[in-house]
Scaffold this motif. Structure first.
Motif: not given
Length: 307
Positions: A42-59
């Protein structure tokens, strides 16, 4: 041989040390494992997932392709594990647990640190890993719960339960904000960065505490068979499928390595709540986690040298 030893000492050993710390601390302090699990989900994994997707140049076309591949691979894994379960003489009440151990692998609190160390914190490699973590959570808390809880909870209620999980919103908002290039205030980004940086150490520590809670009375041969399927046959299935789909480079490496992860603790957690013999799932999780110290470095070596 030198490259294999490098993987053992620089990838597996740091992971083992933190897991061992969590294991010893749990034995000494008797920490509240359910609370630690909730903290991660509920805390660590959601924040981690959000930041990795938010900061990555996604195809996004590649993202869809990866998810389609993972779905097809899950179907093939299910069929193969069901056939092996029938050949191995697995009891009817254990067949779902046998199959779940192949479908649900520890892509999160084992796979993420492995990815981080193997690819030296490469954000693109981690974005692939995040997709696998999310996919694993989707099938674990939808199909995984469905097949064991139909009598108690109902499929519709189980599905609704997934959409209440913060992990889903970390995924959804991370992709949404990335796609529309939504800017966030610096204080929010800084706080989310702190959460992301805490991910590796915390999830490995929590994995160590979870292992102490896996108890079983005896080791059954079919549980050994399930462990062999998870650690050897499942990655062996992934390799030709990746070649067939022309998946290569970091994407292929990250996927192949993650398919070699041991059975997820989630499969044991779900079994504890919904199965008549949760000890069986615990046996597979424990054996696959311990033996993965040997098999995962081999798969890492194979992935880095084939793609």
């Amino acid at each position: 041989m030198s490259e294999f030893l490098f993987i053992l000492t620089n990838v597996m050993l740091p992971i083992a040390i933190i897991v061992l710390i969590g294991y010893v601390m749990q034995l000494k302090l008797q920490l509240d494992r359910p609370t630690l699990g909730k903290l991660m989900i509920n805390y660590i994994m959601p924040g981690f997932i959000f930041m990795n997707l938010y900061n990555t140049d996604i195809d996004f076309s590649l993202l869809l392709y990866i998810l389609m591949f993972l779905f097809m691979f899950a179907v093939i894994s299910y069929i193969v594990s069901r056939v092996i379960a029938a050949i191995s003489g697995v009891k009817e009440e254990h067949k779902v647990l046998f199959t779940n151990s192949s479908l649900f692998y520890n892509a999160g609190n084992y796979g993420v640190p492995v990815n981080d160390l193997v690819f030296k914190s490469d954000p693109f490699a981690m974005s692939v890993q995040v997709m696998m973590v999310v996919f694993q959570n989707i099938i674990a808390f939808s199909y995984g719960v469905f097949v064991l809880s139909a009598e108690n909870v109902g499929k519709f209620k189980a599905l609704l339960g997934y959409f209440k999980m913060p992990i889903f919103y970390g995924l959804f908002l991370g992709l949404l904000f990335n796609y529309f290039n939504v800017g966030l205030p610096e204080p929010i980004l800084s706080s989310l960065d702190y959460i992301r940086n805490a991910m590796i150490g915390m999830v490995l520590f929590i994995l160590g505490t979870q292992i102490t809670g896996i108890k079983f009375k005896k080791l059954r041969m079919t549980a050994f068979a399930a462990t062999a399927v998870k650690l050897l046959i499942i990655p062996a299935l992934a390799l030709p499928l990746l070649l067939l789909f022309n998946v290569d480079g970091v994407v292929a490496q990250a996927i192949l390595i993650t398919t070699a992860m041991p059975a997820s603790v989630n499969s044991s957690v779900i079994a504890q709540q919904y199965s008549k013999d949760p000890e069986y799932a615990a046996e597979i999780v424990m054996m696959s986690t311990l033996l993965s110290a040997v098999t995962v470095p081999l798969v890492i070596y194979t992935a880095l040298n084939m793609f």
